[in-house]
Motif scaffolding. Structure first.
Motif, mmCIF file in Angstrom:
data_model
loop_
_atom_site.group_PDB
_atom_site.id
_atom_site.type_symbol
_atom_site.label_atom_id
_atom_site.label_comp_id
_atom_site.label_asym_id
_atom_site.label_seq_id
_atom_site.Cartn_x
_atom_site.Cartn_y
_atom_site.Cartn_z
ATOM 1 N N GLU A 11 0.854 -1.190 0.000
ATOM 2 C CA GLU A 11 0.000 0.000 0.000
ATOM 3 C C GLU A 11 0.891 1.242 0.000
ATOM 4 O O GLU A 11 1.566 1.505 0.991
ATOM 5 C CB GLU A 11 -0.901 -0.005 1.237
ATOM 6 C CG GLU A 11 -1.884 1.153 1.268
ATOM 7 C CD GLU A 11 -2.750 1.139 2.511
ATOM 8 O OE1 GLU A 11 -3.359 2.180 2.803
ATOM 9 O OE2 GLU A 11 -2.796 0.094 3.209
ATOM 10 N N PRO A 12 0.948 1.942 -1.152
ATOM 11 C CA PRO A 12 0.202 1.760 -2.396
ATOM 12 C C PRO A 12 0.715 0.551 -3.192
ATOM 13 O O PRO A 12 1.808 0.060 -2.936
ATOM 14 C CB PRO A 12 0.458 3.069 -3.149
ATOM 15 C CG PRO A 12 1.790 3.538 -2.636
ATOM 16 C CD PRO A 12 1.838 3.136 -1.204
ATOM 17 N N GLN A 13 -0.082 0.144 -4.144
ATOM 18 C CA GLN A 13 0.228 -1.089 -4.871
ATOM 19 C C GLN A 13 1.164 -0.881 -6.056
ATOM 20 O O GLN A 13 2.013 -1.742 -6.338
ATOM 21 C CB GLN A 13 -1.069 -1.745 -5.361
ATOM 22 C CG GLN A 13 -1.972 -2.253 -4.246
ATOM 23 C CD GLN A 13 -3.221 -2.939 -4.784
ATOM 24 O OE1 GLN A 13 -3.495 -2.911 -5.984
ATOM 25 N NE2 GLN A 13 -3.969 -3.566 -3.902
ATOM 26 N N HIS A 14 0.995 0.260 -6.768
ATOM 27 C CA HIS A 14 1.702 0.388 -8.039
ATOM 28 C C HIS A 14 2.554 1.644 -8.166
ATOM 29 O O HIS A 14 3.425 1.694 -9.041
ATOM 30 C CB HIS A 14 0.690 0.369 -9.204
ATOM 31 C CG HIS A 14 -0.217 -0.825 -9.197
ATOM 32 N ND1 HIS A 14 0.243 -2.105 -9.388
ATOM 33 C CD2 HIS A 14 -1.564 -0.930 -8.987
ATOM 34 C CE1 HIS A 14 -0.769 -2.961 -9.317
ATOM 35 N NE2 HIS A 14 -1.877 -2.275 -9.069
ATOM 36 N N GLU A 15 2.327 2.667 -7.347
ATOM 37 C CA GLU A 15 3.007 3.946 -7.574
ATOM 38 C C GLU A 15 3.326 4.640 -6.251
ATOM 39 O O GLU A 15 2.482 4.735 -5.367
ATOM 40 C CB GLU A 15 2.120 4.856 -8.436
ATOM 41 C CG GLU A 15 2.772 6.153 -8.841
ATOM 42 C CD GLU A 15 1.874 6.981 -9.740
ATOM 43 O OE1 GLU A 15 2.138 7.054 -10.951
ATOM 44 O OE2 GLU A 15 0.881 7.538 -9.215
ATOM 45 N N LEU A 16 4.585 5.123 -6.149
ATOM 46 C CA LEU A 16 5.009 5.931 -5.008
ATOM 47 C C LEU A 16 4.999 7.399 -5.430
ATOM 48 O O LEU A 16 5.707 7.793 -6.368
ATOM 49 C CB LEU A 16 6.420 5.524 -4.566
ATOM 50 C CG LEU A 16 6.565 4.153 -3.903
ATOM 51 C CD1 LEU A 16 8.035 3.856 -3.644
ATOM 52 C CD2 LEU A 16 5.779 4.090 -2.602
ATOM 53 N N LYS A 17 4.195 8.221 -4.750
ATOM 54 C CA LYS A 17 4.064 9.631 -5.111
ATOM 55 C C LYS A 17 4.898 10.491 -4.164
ATOM 56 O O LYS A 17 4.828 10.336 -2.944
ATOM 57 C CB LYS A 17 2.601 10.059 -5.062
ATOM 58 C CG LYS A 17 1.750 9.430 -6.151
ATOM 59 C CD LYS A 17 0.326 9.989 -6.112
ATOM 60 C CE LYS A 17 -0.516 9.396 -7.238
ATOM 61 N NZ LYS A 17 -1.908 9.927 -7.241
ATOM 62 N N PHE A 18 5.653 11.418 -4.745
ATOM 63 C CA PHE A 18 6.449 12.369 -3.984
ATOM 64 C C PHE A 18 5.956 13.772 -4.321
ATOM 65 O O PHE A 18 5.968 14.166 -5.490
ATOM 66 C CB PHE A 18 7.940 12.226 -4.325
ATOM 67 C CG PHE A 18 8.510 10.884 -3.980
ATOM 68 C CD1 PHE A 18 9.101 10.662 -2.754
ATOM 69 C CD2 PHE A 18 8.441 9.827 -4.890
ATOM 70 C CE1 PHE A 18 9.627 9.417 -2.430
ATOM 71 C CE2 PHE A 18 8.966 8.583 -4.583
ATOM 72 C CZ PHE A 18 9.555 8.378 -3.345
ATOM 73 N N ARG A 19 5.541 14.493 -3.307
ATOM 74 C CA ARG A 19 4.972 15.827 -3.501
ATOM 75 C C ARG A 19 5.996 16.894 -3.124
ATOM 76 O O ARG A 19 6.522 16.888 -2.010
ATOM 77 C CB ARG A 19 3.703 15.983 -2.669
ATOM 78 C CG ARG A 19 2.955 17.295 -2.924
ATOM 79 C CD ARG A 19 1.638 17.303 -2.156
ATOM 80 N NE ARG A 19 0.897 18.542 -2.321
ATOM 81 C CZ ARG A 19 0.093 18.799 -3.333
ATOM 82 N NH1 ARG A 19 -0.096 17.874 -4.261
ATOM 83 N NH2 ARG A 19 -0.555 19.946 -3.427
#
Length: 242
Positions: A11-19
């Motif tokens: 979790e998340p399954q497919h994408e790591l988001k960096f803000r």
């Protein structure tokens, strides 16, 4: 031979988001859960090891538990036209019941025993209008806090004093003001008398001069009494305000 399906839940399954902004370290989190009845060894790998710091990057997840992995992106010059090609892979293997050395488990694991999941990286930089909106929201919240804090003293004063107490204090202030006015008039009269005595003392004997000094001492005592009275008025007015 196909690899077995990943037993860990990501979790998340497919994408790591960096803000962003990306002028400082940006951290995101990856949760790894083990729903099985066996312990699972894991490793987290990336295609850009110099750009990321992962803690923990390996370990054991006990049966029925989960852990949070911190993925820290190091500062860099962000280019919105450049798409991120960075990827992460979570590799896992079932731990043997008699495991004593985790590194030995990885060395001895067969290819058909290894499981993996891949995630891509995405960079998100807030738009300028979003930054402006956040700043305006912060200003509005701070101004509302100031107005609330300025209204608190008035509410506290009204809650601590009832109408009867306020009336008594006002009457006492009025009485003290009248007393102060009377003392001022007496003081003025005393000064006029002292001026007359000073003029007479130029032609009178030293005995008369000493008498005038005693009168001046009496005038000083009245002045001290007047100062004390003003102090009492100030204390009462202060209680009213507080």
């Amino acid at each position: 031979m196909a690899r077995p399906e990943q037993v860990l839940l990501l979790e998340p399954q497919h994408e790591l988001k960096f803000r962003g902004p990306f002028s400082d370290v940006v951290t995101t989190y990856l949760k790894l859960s083990n729903p099985t009845d066996r312990n699972v060894c894991f490793k987290v790998k990336t295609t850009a090891p110099r750009r990321y710091c992962v803690r923990p990057n390996s370990g054991i997840i006990d049966a029925g538990t989960s852990i949070n992995v911190s993925v820290m992106l190091q500062p860099f010059d962000y280019d919105p036209n450049e798409k991120s090609k960075h990827k992460f892979m979570v590799q896992s293997v079932l731990a043997p019941p008699d495991m004593t050395d985790m590194e030995g488990v990885w060395k001895e694991a067969k290819p058909d025993e290894l499981m993996d999941s891949k995630l891509r990286c995405a960079f998100d930089l807030p738009a300028e209008n979003e930054k402006t909106h956040d700043m305006e929201s912060n200003k509005m919240s701070s101004s509302s806090l100031k107005s609330d804090s300025s209204a608190l003293p008035m509410k506290a004063m009204s809650s601590t004093l009832d109408d009867g107490e306020v009336k008594k204090i006002m009457e006492e202030c009025k009485r003290l003001q009248m007393e102060a006015q009377r003392l001022r008039e007496e003081n003025k009269q005393i000064r006029e008398d002292d001026g007359l005595r000073m003029r007479k003392s130029n032609v009178m004997s030293p005995q008369h001069s000493s008498l005038g000094m005693k009168k001046e001492e009496g005038w000083s005592v009245r002045t001290v009494a007047l100062i004390v009275l003003f102090f009492a008025v100030g204390v009462i007015v202060g209680k009213l305000v507080l």
